[in-house]
Design a protein around this motif. Structure first.
Motif, PDB file in Angstrom:
ATOM      1  N   ARG A 156       9.078   1.967   3.195  1.00 38.12           N
ATOM      2  CA  ARG A 156       9.927   2.330   2.067  1.00 38.12           C
ATOM      3  C   ARG A 156       9.582   3.734   1.561  1.00 38.12           C
ATOM      4  NH1 ARG A 156       8.724  -2.941   1.844  1.00 38.12           N
ATOM      5  NH2 ARG A 156       6.741  -2.587   0.797  1.00 38.12           N
ATOM      6  N   PHE A 157      10.594   4.384   0.997  1.00 30.42           N
ATOM      7  CA  PHE A 157      10.413   5.716   0.422  1.00 30.42           C
ATOM      8  C   PHE A 157      10.827   5.673  -1.042  1.00 30.42           C
ATOM      9  CE2 PHE A 157      11.454   9.951  -0.899  1.00 30.42           C
ATOM     10  CZ  PHE A 157      10.595  10.784  -0.214  1.00 30.42           C
ATOM     11  N   TYR A 158       9.907   6.137  -1.914  1.00 34.42           N
ATOM     12  CA  TYR A 158      10.184   6.206  -3.345  1.00 34.42           C
ATOM     13  C   TYR A 158      10.222   7.676  -3.762  1.00 34.42           C
ATOM     14  CZ  TYR A 158       8.505   1.350  -3.079  1.00 34.42           C
ATOM     15  OH  TYR A 158       8.321   0.029  -2.747  1.00 34.42           O
ATOM     16  N   LEU A 159      11.296   8.052  -4.423  1.00 32.43           N
ATOM     17  CA  LEU A 159      11.439   9.430  -4.897  1.00 32.43           C
ATOM     18  C   LEU A 159      10.957   9.535  -6.339  1.00 32.43           C
ATOM     19  CD1 LEU A 159      12.584  12.321  -4.413  1.00 32.43           C
ATOM     20  CD2 LEU A 159      14.708  11.503  -5.458  1.00 32.43           C
ATOM     21  N   THR A 160      10.132  10.544  -6.613  1.00 30.66           N
ATOM     22  CA  THR A 160       9.641  10.755  -7.975  1.00 30.66           C
ATOM     23  C   THR A 160      10.540  11.737  -8.713  1.00 30.66           C
ATOM     24  OG1 THR A 160       8.175  12.531  -7.229  1.00 30.66           O
ATOM     25  CG2 THR A 160       7.243  10.319  -7.312  1.00 30.66           C
ATOM     26  N   LEU A 179       0.856  -1.186   0.000  1.00 25.40           N
ATOM     27  CA  LEU A 179       0.000   0.000   0.000  1.00 25.40           C
ATOM     28  C   LEU A 179       0.893   1.238   0.000  1.00 25.40           C
ATOM     29  CD1 LEU A 179      -2.782   1.359   0.171  1.00 25.40           C
ATOM     30  CD2 LEU A 179      -2.641   1.140   2.672  1.00 25.40           C
ATOM     31  N   ILE A 180       0.797   2.037  -1.065  1.00 22.48           N
ATOM     32  CA  ILE A 180       1.676   3.195  -1.246  1.00 22.48           C
ATOM     33  C   ILE A 180       0.853   4.476  -1.149  1.00 22.48           C
ATOM     34  CG2 ILE A 180       3.412   4.260  -2.724  1.00 22.48           C
ATOM     35  CD1 ILE A 180       3.682   1.620  -4.188  1.00 22.48           C
ATOM     36  N   LEU A 181       1.238   5.365  -0.245  1.00 24.23           N
ATOM     37  CA  LEU A 181       0.523   6.622  -0.024  1.00 24.23           C
ATOM     38  C   LEU A 181       1.359   7.814  -0.494  1.00 24.23           C
ATOM     39  CD1 LEU A 181      -2.308   7.058   1.406  1.00 24.23           C
ATOM     40  CD2 LEU A 181      -1.300   4.779   1.674  1.00 24.23           C
ATOM     41  N   PRO A 182       0.696   8.906  -0.851  1.00 25.00           N
ATOM     42  CA  PRO A 182       1.416  10.101  -1.304  1.00 25.00           C
ATOM     43  C   PRO A 182       1.969  10.911  -0.142  1.00 25.00           C
ATOM     44  CG  PRO A 182      -0.942  10.514  -1.329  1.00 25.00           C
ATOM     45  CD  PRO A 182      -0.769   9.073  -0.929  1.00 25.00           C
ATOM     46  N   ALA A 183       3.119  11.542  -0.368  1.00 27.08           N
ATOM     47  CA  ALA A 183       3.715  12.420   0.638  1.00 27.08           C
ATOM     48  C   ALA A 183       4.136  13.707  -0.048  1.00 27.08           C
ATOM     49  CB  ALA A 183       4.916  11.740   1.298  1.00 27.08           C
ATOM     50  N   GLY A 184       3.268  14.710   0.038  1.00 26.25           N
ATOM     51  CA  GLY A 184       3.607  16.005  -0.533  1.00 26.25           C
ATOM     52  C   GLY A 184       4.567  16.789   0.334  1.00 26.25           C
ATOM     53  N   ASN A 185       4.718  16.377   1.599  1.00 22.64           N
ATOM     54  CA  ASN A 185       5.662  17.001   2.525  1.00 22.64           C
ATOM     55  C   ASN A 185       5.922  16.018   3.665  1.00 22.64           C
ATOM     56  OD1 ASN A 185       3.486  17.235   4.433  1.00 22.64           O
ATOM     57  ND2 ASN A 185       2.854  19.127   3.429  1.00 22.64           N
ATOM     58  N   PHE A 186       6.782  16.409   4.616  1.00 17.63           N
ATOM     59  CA  PHE A 186       7.186  15.496   5.685  1.00 17.63           C
ATOM     60  C   PHE A 186       6.023  15.162   6.618  1.00 17.63           C
ATOM     61  CE2 PHE A 186       9.316  14.665   9.853  1.00 17.63           C
ATOM     62  CZ  PHE A 186       9.902  13.452   9.494  1.00 17.63           C
ATOM     63  N   SER A 219       4.570   1.965   2.078  1.00 14.54           N
ATOM     64  CA  SER A 219       5.548   2.809   1.399  1.00 14.54           C
ATOM     65  C   SER A 219       4.915   4.168   1.146  1.00 14.54           C
ATOM     66  CB  SER A 219       5.968   2.200   0.055  1.00 14.54           C
ATOM     67  OG  SER A 219       6.370   0.862   0.196  1.00 14.54           O
ATOM     68  N   VAL A 220       5.781   5.158   0.893  1.00  9.24           N
ATOM     69  CA  VAL A 220       5.306   6.475   0.472  1.00  9.24           C
ATOM     70  C   VAL A 220       6.107   6.895  -0.751  1.00  9.24           C
ATOM     71  CG1 VAL A 220       4.674   7.146   2.819  1.00  9.24           C
ATOM     72  CG2 VAL A 220       6.913   7.784   1.919  1.00  9.24           C
ATOM     73  N   TYR A 221       5.524   7.835  -1.501  1.00 11.68           N
ATOM     74  CA  TYR A 221       6.261   8.421  -2.618  1.00 11.68           C
ATOM     75  C   TYR A 221       6.163   9.931  -2.531  1.00 11.68           C
ATOM     76  CZ  TYR A 221       1.722   9.048  -5.009  1.00 11.68           C
ATOM     77  OH  TYR A 221       0.437   9.403  -5.348  1.00 11.68           O
ATOM     78  N   GLY A 222       7.272  10.589  -2.805  1.00 13.89           N
ATOM     79  CA  GLY A 222       7.322  12.040  -2.743  1.00 13.89           C
ATOM     80  C   GLY A 222       8.361  12.568  -3.706  1.00 13.89           C
ATOM     81  N   GLY A 223       8.278  13.853  -3.985  1.00  6.40           N
ATOM     82  CA  GLY A 223       9.162  14.454  -4.970  1.00  6.40           C
ATOM     83  C   GLY A 223      10.212  15.350  -4.354  1.00  6.40           C
ATOM     84  N   ALA A 224      11.327  15.504  -5.070  1.00  4.87           N
ATOM     85  CA  ALA A 224      12.288  16.547  -4.738  1.00  4.87           C
ATOM     86  C   ALA A 224      11.703  17.876  -5.194  1.00  4.87           C
ATOM     87  CB  ALA A 224      13.627  16.254  -5.410  1.00  4.87           C
TER      88      ALA A 224
END
Length: 778
Positions: free
Chosen positions: A63-67, A8-15, A28-33
């Motif tokens: 887990r953390f995935y960078l977009t 299950l992967i959730l969005p992370a627009g910030n910390f 896991s989460v995914y967020g952008g630089a």
């Protein structure tokens, strides 16, 4: 055999949103630089915040995935690769990419880095998945337009993991294939800056009549009641959209889907009605189960705004107050929304009255009176919806609490004239810090152990203090600013020691290897005759072009018989066949049978047909829909065998002049840009032509094809034939006459012929655009 539990992967627009996701059920989460991600308006993660996000996930076993999931210019490649390198060394679990050139480069430069293919790569068939797997991708985020049966077939074809969006906003167009915002506002979705023109008002004209409203605005995806079927389809990862949304959204969606998934494996109760209700209030437009279950109605033309949950109905008025019949319990200060025409009007329940008495809460079924301050414009019988609720606010307040922390003990050594020192012990590890500052002898007040403890023994998101000791030799004085630096050095040292197993190194030769890779040398183009390719969607257009064209590129919709007949009648003409940018497995098999097995040279417009062309060792070109945007992508496609590369329609002329594979680049000097390709109308519209008119009166060309795909084209052509001399750096140019008609094609060819002959044609053209050739994207 029991199905595997999906991630299950959730969005992370910030910390803060990342914490909410981790603490409420995400795997896991995914967020952008700050750059190169598909949600530039989100807060995103600066370098130090990225470190915090990755470490916080690892602390909790997540887990953390960078977009890095946008198209990258040549001038940006070094910076984008640098961001990936930094994330790799911090221990990021994977990087999600769109740009094929960047994927290939990262695979070579950082072979240990796990790469995922973004939904922006428009992977929608089995051969496309195979291509990405061969490119080194470990997980593929599939196009959202696939049915469960199609996903099952793709899953069988690849060893890469399969990831699908299961909740959140949907795009009208296939992701990666949308140029609407790009051509309308110069803000591209492929660069993370989409302004969502699909959420605006339009008028849609067809034989059946006129439809008005938000006719392209999609419902929101919600599969909470179809999770078991998604699990049984073999999907490896469930992804939630929403990097622009808040803590309440992230927490409520994570909780609900965590329960839904776990309940399928006997580990949890199913999500309650309240769980689902809070998730809807947090943010949800009209809901759909999406393309998974092939629902007929995917759009909601009434409003593009969120509606929330049906809360009450207006049954009357009492002065400026409103009488309501409740469908849900309501608390003081809950926010309600009324849909008025095509907009939403929001207001709060400032006071609630039941039987003439003010109450803090009223329950479902009650008839009540509320005061709102200013009276909203409402009518009897009007339905009201929650957009904020006390229970949701309570959830938001609790969403960031309860996380795991590492207990630590700290011993500090302070002596006049010697560097400050500290020893921290935690989780069976020890960290020693020597800080480059020597305390001075105190002239008045001196530091005690208590004072040092107050300033140095801190709790943060990772560590919790349990025992402190200070060895102070003499009467010392330390400036507060230095104590802050010392405290940070202690915490940083503990972090590095605790998370050292996740840290990696790119190698001492990384910079050199990257510099060599990015040392692009623009080729000089010889003065030989420039080749001209003409794209045709009819034999009539091809007949006009054959005297001037070196190549005729037929759209596959022209049909095998007509193409073969034209080829026999014109044996001197080199003929290619262009695939559709969207082809199901069945459609691709048909294309393969008709053209690839006959060794017809083809033009590849999706990853699947590109893979098939490589396997068949066919002559092929790479078309604009593959989004070649930089030298790395051009080099990759050329290396795979592409004889010609039609670059992305979003490239500027300056970008193209700097590209390394210039001898293979074929810019289009005429085309009606394809702005959107959609499957949203596939179930409820007959094939045929339509007109789409926006609020400013621009009429977009639109068509529903036989296979149900809905395409929208720019109102006016992109035309550079009157300035064709600006393309002298290229050995080939192309003209695409799809949507142009026979007359416009004829006039354009005549003008081009005279222009290339050195004449000065005087033909007046109707409206046109130069596109992005002189209007480079941000």
């Amino acid at each position: 055999m029991q199905a595997k539990k999906p991630e299950l992967i959730l969005p992370a627009g910030n910390f803060e949103n990342l914490k909410a996701a981790v603490l409420n059920g995400a795997d896991s989460v995914y967020g952008g630089a700050k750059k190169f991600n598909a949600r530039i308006p989100a807060a995103n993660f600066a370098e130090n915040e990225l470190n915090d996000g990755i470490d916080y996930c690892h602390l909790h076993g997540k887990r953390f995935y960078l977009t890095l999931n946008t198209l990258i210019k040549d001038s940006e490649l070094e910076e984008a690769i640098g961001i990936a390198k930094n994330a790799f060394e911090l221990g990021v679990d994977a990087i999600i990419c769109q740009d094929l050139g960047l994927i290939n480069a990262l695979r070579e430069l950082l072979p240990e880095l796990e790469i995922h293919a973004s939904t922006q790569t428009t992977c929608h068939n089995s051969a496309g998945a195979k291509f990405l797997e061969n490119l080194g991708v470990k997980k593929i985020v599939l196009a959202r337009e696939l049915s469960l049966q199609e996903i099952k077939e793709i899953k069988k074809s690849t060893s890469a993991g399969i990831e699908c969006f299961i909740h959140g906003a949907l795009c009208f167009s296939y992701s990666g294939q949308c140029l609407f915002s790009s051509f309308a506002f110069n803000k591209s979705g492929n660069r993370g800056r989409c302004l969502q023109p699909c959420r605006l008002k339009f008028e849609l004209y067809s034989k059946e009549g006129i439809e008005k409203g938000f006719v392209l605005s999609m419902k929101d995806l919600m599969t909470i009641y179809g999770i078991k079927e998604l699990i049984n389809a073999g999907i490896d990862s469930f992804k939630v959209e929403g990097r622009l949304k808040g803590i309440a959204y992230v927490a409520s969606v994570a909780r609900a889907y965590r329960k839904a998934i776990d309940s399928c494996f006997g580990n949890s109760e199913r999500p309650s009605e309240e769980d689902v209700k809070l998730m809807k209030i947090a943010f949800l437009r009209e809901a759909t189960k999406g393309y998974f279950f092939e629902q007929e109605t995917m759009t909601f033309p009434e409003t593009p705004m969120r509606k929330g949950v049906l809360a009450a109905k207006v049954i009357g008025f009492k002065g400026r107050a409103i009488r309501l019949k409740l469908f849900e319990s309501i608390y003081k200060w809950d926010r309600l929304t009324a849909l008025k025409d095509d907009s939403l009007e929001e207001f709060s329940a400032a006071k609630i009255f039941r039987d003439g008495k003010e109450v803090p809460k009223a329950i479902k079924g009650n008839e009540i009176v509320i005061e709102t301050g200013e009276k909203p414009f409402l009518e009897i019988g009007q339905e009201l919806f929650f957009t904020s609720h006390k229970l949701l606010k309570d959830l938001e307040e609790k969403a960031l609490f309860g996380g795991k922390k590492v207990f630590y003990s700290l011993k500090v050594f302070a002596k006049v004239g010697e560097n400050l020192k500290a020893i921290a012990e935690f989780a069976g590890k020890k960290s020693e810090v020597e800080f480059d500052f020597r305390p001075e002898a105190a002239k008045t007040s001196e530091f005690s152990e208590k004072m040092l403890k107050e300033r140095l023994f801190k709790e943060d998101d990772f560590f919790k203090p349990v025992k402190f000791e200070a060895k102070i030799d003499g009467k010392i004085f330390i400036p507060v600013s230095k104590l802050k630096e010392f405290q940070k050095a202690i915490m940083d040292s503990m972090r590095e020691k605790f998370f050292e197993e996740f840290r990696k190194t790119a190698g001492s030769d990384f910079e050199g290897r990257m510099k060599r890779m990015l040392n692009f040398k623009a080729q000089k183009i010889g003065k030989e005759k420039r080749e001209i390719a003409v794209f045709c969607d009819s034999v009539e257009q091809a007949g006009l072009a054959k005297e001037n064209a070196d190549f005729i590129a037929f759209y596959d919709c022209v049909g095998l018989e007509k193409i073969e007949k034209f080829a026999k009648e014109n044996p001197a003409i080199k003929i290619f066949v262009k695939s559709s940018n969207i082809q199901s497995d069945k459609e691709l098999q048909e294309f393969e049978k008709n053209f690839l097995k006959a060794k017809t040279p083809i033009i590849c417009s999706n990853l699947g047909v590109l893979q098939k062309a490589i396997e068949a060792k066919s002559r092929f070109w790479a078309d604009r829909e593959l989004n070649c945007f930089n030298s790395l992508s051009a080099r990759l496609l050329a290396g795979l065998g592409a004889e010609r590369i039609i670059p992305s329609s979003e490239c500027s002329l300056q970008q193209l002049e700097m590209i390394s594979e210039k001898q293979k680049i074929m810019p289009l000097v005429f085309q009606y840009p394809l702005l959107m390709t959609s499957k949203a109308f596939a179930k409820n519209r007959k094939p045929g032509r339509l007109d789409l008119k926006d609020r400013k009166g621009f009429a977009y060309r639109a068509v529903v094809e036989q296979n149900g795909l809905f395409r929208i084209y720019n109102p006016v052509p992109l035309s550079m034939i009157f300035e064709v001399e600006k393309f002298g750096e290229f050995s080939a140019i192309g003209l695409d006459f799809r949507e142009a008609g026979v007359k416009e094609a004829k006039e354009s060819l005549e003008f081009l012929r005279e222009k290339l002959a050195g004449k000065s044609p005087r033909k007046e053209f109707a409206k046109f655009t130069r596109g992005h050739y002189f209007n480079e994207l941000e």
